[in-house]
Design a protein around this motif. Structure first.
Motif, mmCIF file in Angstrom:
data_model
loop_
_atom_site.group_PDB
_atom_site.id
_atom_site.type_symbol
_atom_site.label_atom_id
_atom_site.label_comp_id
_atom_site.label_asym_id
_atom_site.label_seq_id
_atom_site.Cartn_x
_atom_site.Cartn_y
_atom_site.Cartn_z
ATOM 1 N N GLY A 240 0.802 -1.217 0.000
ATOM 2 C CA GLY A 240 0.000 0.000 0.000
ATOM 3 C C GLY A 240 0.830 1.259 0.000
ATOM 4 O O GLY A 240 0.349 2.330 -0.379
ATOM 5 N N ALA A 241 2.098 1.154 0.399
ATOM 6 C CA ALA A 241 2.969 2.333 0.419
ATOM 7 C C ALA A 241 3.236 2.850 -0.989
ATOM 8 O O ALA A 241 3.158 4.053 -1.245
ATOM 9 N N HIS A 242 3.554 1.935 -1.913
ATOM 10 C CA HIS A 242 3.844 2.443 -3.263
ATOM 11 C C HIS A 242 2.565 2.869 -3.988
ATOM 12 O O HIS A 242 2.605 3.765 -4.840
ATOM 13 N N LEU A 243 1.417 2.275 -3.628
ATOM 14 C CA LEU A 243 0.163 2.782 -4.193
ATOM 15 C C LEU A 243 -0.081 4.206 -3.714
ATOM 16 O O LEU A 243 -0.478 5.081 -4.495
ATOM 17 N N ALA A 244 0.165 4.460 -2.429
ATOM 18 C CA ALA A 244 -0.037 5.794 -1.874
ATOM 19 C C ALA A 244 0.887 6.809 -2.533
ATOM 20 O O ALA A 244 0.482 7.947 -2.805
ATOM 21 N N VAL A 245 2.129 6.418 -2.787
ATOM 22 C CA VAL A 245 3.074 7.321 -3.465
ATOM 23 C C VAL A 245 2.493 7.791 -4.791
ATOM 24 O O VAL A 245 2.504 8.991 -5.115
ATOM 25 N N SER A 246 1.957 6.860 -5.575
ATOM 26 C CA SER A 246 1.425 7.217 -6.890
ATOM 27 C C SER A 246 0.139 8.032 -6.784
ATOM 28 O O SER A 246 -0.066 8.988 -7.552
ATOM 29 N N VAL A 247 -0.725 7.673 -5.844
ATOM 30 C CA VAL A 247 -1.971 8.432 -5.660
ATOM 31 C C VAL A 247 -1.659 9.878 -5.274
ATOM 32 O O VAL A 247 -2.235 10.836 -5.822
ATOM 33 N N LEU A 248 -0.753 10.064 -4.332
ATOM 34 C CA LEU A 248 -0.417 11.411 -3.870
ATOM 35 C C LEU A 248 0.302 12.207 -4.949
ATOM 36 O O LEU A 248 0.070 13.416 -5.101
#
Length: 407
Positions: A240-248
């Motif tokens: 979920g960390a790398h998903l959050a990076v892309s979303v942000l």
């Protein structure tokens, strides 16, 4: 220092097929334990959505209300895990070729051995299971063929014996493979194989259905920013960390991030498992952007005791996309050997999957990192860690072969 009375927490889980209520119950149980240890009060009540809960906290002389919501992609995970036994073995071959053929596996080994071992674990176990099933099938087939060959008759039973032996052997081997899969809740070989295969299939790019879901996550964050909360905190755990990076990063590009309201906490990140793949151009560009922006403070927490995470690896720097003016993330250690009592550490240190979730749990001797103070306390993430130096043990040397970024 900014005082928080209302907070919105948006939690993005890792590759996890379980219902979000699991995280609510984990927060309830571990929050109560941490409150008893640290001397503050936490009370949970039902949230406005099926995937949320509200935390009322009395902490450090202040009263804070935090609305915690899980951003769900477990349905996508479950769909990706719905593979037959032959399909899983095909995934294994494809995933191994993706990481070995691209050279990513050997470069990942130069970072931390733990997550690489975790990546090899399902391959080894699935091969061992196949060998064991084959041996059991061969033994059963040989036994059946021998028994049939002993039957009294004037007609040769050689061909019949062999056919029946093959049928029996195949049935036993297939039954053994099905038994192994049924017991995977204790072994996690199939689970981990599906996890790594999910990224390897697209060689580091996101599948279309995940991109759609990530856009919805961005809309959720935008709604939260408009809700009047003093802080909107995005928490990304594991994948979920790398998903959050892309979303942000997408929100920043779209001009949807007001200054001083949004913060990002990554926990137990496994970013290099994706960013080191050849087609991860989008993620590498997002890491590059997030590392130098001034709108969203980013704190990255890992621990060397977590064998499933790239502990203290700066995900931007090791991916080879750090700009000269890099500011984020602030890489810190949860230091399990210091923040857990010796007794608790002895109990958990070989429970690798459980340790990967320790970031969301209570600590016997909490230090600067306390998940419940961060998500329910009166201090913003930025203020809590302002002025702190990154862990001196962090790894920053770029070792990624693939550094191309999406335009």
């Amino acid at each position: 220092m900014s005082q928080v009375s209302r907070r919105k927490v948006l939690y993005i889980p890792g590759y996890d097929p379980f219902h979000p209520r699991r995280y609510r119950e984990l927060y309830r149980k571990e929050g109560a334990a941490q409150a008893a240890i640290s001397g503050y009060d936490l009370a949970l009540r039902k949230g406005d959505t099926p995937y949320s809960w509200v935390v009322d906290a009395k902490m450090d002389g202040a009263e804070v209300t935090s609305d915690v919501e899980v951003l769900v992609w477990s349905d996508i995970v479950s769909s990706s895990m719905d593979a037959s036994i032959p399909a899983t073995y095909a995934q294994m071959a494809r995933t191994a070729w993706t990481y070995i053929g691209s050279g990513a596996l050997f470069r990942l080994m130069r970072l931390r051995q733990g997550p690489v071992i975790a990546a090899l674990y399902p391959v080894v176990f699935l091969i061992l299971q196949a060998v064991a099933a084959a041996l059991l099938g061969w033994g059963a087939g040989a036994t059946v063929a021998w028994c049939v060959g002993l039957l009294p008759s004037g007609i040769s039973f050689d061909v019949t014996a062999k056919i029946l032996g093959v049928i029996a052997g195949g049935a036993v081997a297939w039954g053994a493979l099905r038994w192994f899969k049924a017991k995977d809740a204790k072994i996690f070989a199939y689970y981990l194989m599906h996890d790594y295969a999910f990224s390897a299939r697209w060689k580091g790019a996101n599948p279309p259905e995940l991109e759609v879901r990530m856009a919805q996550f961005g809309d959720k964050i935008t709604e939260a920013l408009a809700s009047g909360s003093d802080e909107v905190l995005v928490v990304g755990h594991s994948s979920g960390a790398h998903l959050a990076v892309s979303v942000l990063a997408d929100l920043i590009r779209a001009g949807r991030v007001p200054e001083g309201r949004l913060a990002f906490l990554s926990l137990g990140q496994v970013v290099p498992m994706v960013s080191f793949l050849p087609e991860a151009n989008r993620l590498r560009a997002d890491l590059h952007l997030m590392s130098a922006q001034e709108l969203i403070p980013w704190v990255d927490i890992t621990a060397p005791g977590d064998g499933c995470a790239f502990a203290l690896c700066d995900p931007v720097a090791v991916s080879g996309v750090a700009p000269e003016n890099q500011v984020w993330p602030l890489v810190l250690s949860a230091a399990f050997t210091k923040t857990l009592s010796p007794e608790r550490w002895q109990e958990l240190k070989r429970r690798y999957f459980r340790l990967h979730f320790q970031y969301l749990c209570a600590f016997d001797r909490p230090g600067a990192y306390d998940y419940f103070r961060i998500t329910a306390g009166p201090i913003t993430l930025a203020d809590r860690f302002e002025g702190r130096s990154p862990s001196p043990s962090r790894l920053t040397a770029p070792v990624n072969r693939f550094t191309a970024m999406a335009a």
